[in-house]
Scaffold this active site. Structure first.
Site, PDB file in Angstrom:
ATOM      1  N   LYS A 124       0.825  -1.211   0.000  1.00 35.45           N
ATOM      2  CA  LYS A 124       0.000   0.000   0.000  1.00 35.45           C
ATOM      3  C   LYS A 124       0.866   1.272   0.000  1.00 35.45           C
ATOM      4  O   LYS A 124       2.079   1.212   0.265  1.00 35.45           O
ATOM      5  CB  LYS A 124      -0.918  -0.034   1.226  1.00 35.45           C
ATOM      6  N   TYR A 147     -12.206  -2.763  -2.723  1.00 33.31           N
ATOM      7  CA  TYR A 147     -12.716  -2.787  -1.352  1.00 33.31           C
ATOM      8  C   TYR A 147     -14.245  -2.733  -1.311  1.00 33.31           C
ATOM      9  O   TYR A 147     -14.824  -2.305  -0.305  1.00 33.31           O
ATOM     10  CB  TYR A 147     -12.105  -1.635  -0.546  1.00 33.31           C
ATOM     11  N   ASN A 175      -1.873   0.156   7.401  1.00 36.79           N
ATOM     12  CA  ASN A 175      -1.368  -1.186   7.743  1.00 36.79           C
ATOM     13  C   ASN A 175      -0.576  -1.851   6.612  1.00 36.79           C
ATOM     14  O   ASN A 175      -0.427  -3.064   6.564  1.00 36.79           O
ATOM     15  CB  ASN A 175      -2.493  -2.073   8.284  1.00 36.79           C
ATOM     16  N   HIS A 212      -1.872  -5.419   1.593  1.00 39.10           N
ATOM     17  CA  HIS A 212      -3.111  -6.187   1.408  1.00 39.10           C
ATOM     18  C   HIS A 212      -2.774  -7.590   0.930  1.00 39.10           C
ATOM     19  O   HIS A 212      -1.874  -7.778   0.119  1.00 39.10           O
ATOM     20  CB  HIS A 212      -4.001  -5.515   0.344  1.00 39.10           C
ATOM     21  N   GLU A 247      -9.541 -10.929  -7.302  1.00 40.64           N
ATOM     22  CA  GLU A 247      -8.659  -9.765  -7.188  1.00 40.64           C
ATOM     23  C   GLU A 247      -7.575  -9.777  -8.266  1.00 40.64           C
ATOM     24  O   GLU A 247      -7.240  -8.728  -8.822  1.00 40.64           O
ATOM     25  CB  GLU A 247      -8.050  -9.721  -5.782  1.00 40.64           C
TER      26      GLU A 247
HETATM   27  P1  IDP Z   1      -7.491  -7.072   5.861  1.00 44.89           P
HETATM   28  O1  IDP Z   1      -6.707  -6.066   5.053  1.00 44.89           O
HETATM   29  O2  IDP Z   1      -6.652  -7.617   6.992  1.00 44.89           O
HETATM   30  O3  IDP Z   1      -8.113  -8.154   5.022  1.00 44.89           O
HETATM   31  P2  IDP Z   1     -10.179  -5.959   6.157  1.00 44.89           P
HETATM   32  O4  IDP Z   1     -11.042  -6.150   7.346  1.00 44.89           O
HETATM   33  O5  IDP Z   1     -10.544  -6.666   4.900  1.00 44.89           O
HETATM   34  O6  IDP Z   1      -8.671  -6.291   6.596  1.00 44.89           O
HETATM   35  O7  IDP Z   1     -10.118  -4.398   5.887  1.00 44.89           O
HETATM   36  C1  IDP Z   1      -9.569  -3.912   4.674  1.00 44.89           C
HETATM   37  C2  IDP Z   1      -8.708  -2.714   4.985  1.00 44.89           C
HETATM   38  O8  IDP Z   1      -9.533  -1.656   5.455  1.00 44.89           O
HETATM   39  C3  IDP Z   1      -7.690  -2.910   6.100  1.00 44.89           C
HETATM   40  O9  IDP Z   1      -6.507  -3.527   5.649  1.00 44.89           O
HETATM   41  C4  IDP Z   1      -7.437  -1.494   6.549  1.00 44.89           C
HETATM   42  O10 IDP Z   1      -6.564  -0.822   5.639  1.00 44.89           O
HETATM   43  C5  IDP Z   1      -8.817  -0.872   6.397  1.00 44.89           C
HETATM   44  N1  IDP Z   1      -9.560  -0.898   7.647  1.00 44.89           N
HETATM   45  C6  IDP Z   1     -10.197  -1.948   8.204  1.00 44.89           C
HETATM   46  N2  IDP Z   1     -10.773  -1.614   9.366  1.00 44.89           N
HETATM   47  C7  IDP Z   1     -10.501  -0.301   9.551  1.00 44.89           C
HETATM   48  C8  IDP Z   1     -10.832   0.647  10.573  1.00 44.89           C
HETATM   49  O11 IDP Z   1     -11.502   0.342  11.565  1.00 44.89           O
HETATM   50  N3  IDP Z   1     -10.360   1.910  10.384  1.00 44.89           N
HETATM   51  C9  IDP Z   1      -9.627   2.277   9.312  1.00 44.89           C
HETATM   52  N4  IDP Z   1      -9.295   1.419   8.326  1.00 44.89           N
HETATM   53  C10 IDP Z   1      -9.727   0.153   8.444  1.00 44.89           C
HETATM   54 MG    MG Z   2      -9.678  -8.085   3.677  1.00 51.37          MG
END
Ligand code: IDP
Ligand code: MG
Length: 165
Positions: free
Chosen positions: A24, A64, A127, A130, A141
């Protein structure tokens, strides 16, 4: 296992599981591309697609889509489109689940040390990386981010040192 592609050379091992990984914008800006790629490479997975790209709003929203009703969706889309991303496809037995382990839990504060998020991140909205969450998601994807001709089916010479057959 589904048929992603066919390697026609006799005696060449046919691995079909692939996952989609994106480094990212935060990780690209922080100069972590090499260290992140190294983790997948050193593990023994095979890189079959790689590109640095600017992400359109349409692509970010499609990628997303499952989160479109969540309060963070708008911020997530603007974050993903804010700076280039490294899009990749990695291949190997069990690569989808294994990549999720290499990546770590969604919230970097809860990700185990030794994972990408656990070692380099402090915030869920930044974070770093992905990874597809299931084989079927990975197929969707990969099709969303890559054209078939952008992927290379190749056999590393060390395959026999990574797999039994
Ligand atoms: P993942 O990336 O571990 O699969 P997901 O739940 O699919 O996690 O969420 C997708 C992305 O959305 C996360 O990687 C993060 O960047 C963002 N995200 C998820 N939850 C939050 C939140 O509570 N606040 C801000 N960003 C979030
Ligand atoms: Mg996810």
């Amino acid at each position: 296992m589904s048929d992603f592609y066919n390697v026609h050379s006799p005696g060449v091992r046919q691995t079909v599981e692939r996952t989609f990984i994106a480094i990212k914008p935060d990780a690209v800006q922080r100069g972590l591309i090499g260290q992140i790629i190294q983790r997948f490479e050193s593990k023994g997975f095979k890189l079959v697609g790689l590109k640095l790209m600017s992400v359109s709003k349409e692509l970010a929203e499609a990628h997303y889509g499952e989160h479109k009703e969540r309060p963070f969706f708008g911020g997530l889309v603007s974050f993903l489109t804010s700076s280039p991303v490294v899009a990749m496809v990695w291949e190997g037995d069990g690569v989808v689940a294994s990549a999720r382990k290499i990546i770590g839990a969604t919230n970097p504060l809860e990700s185990a040390p030794g994972t990408v998020r656990g070692d380099f991140g402090v915030s869920i909205g930044r974070n770093l990386i992905h990874g597809s969450d299931a084989v079927e998601t990975a197929q969707k994807e990969i099709a969303l981010w890559f054209k078939e001709e952008e992927l290379s089916a190749w056999t590393p010479e060390l395959t026999g040192w990574l797999y039994e057959d």
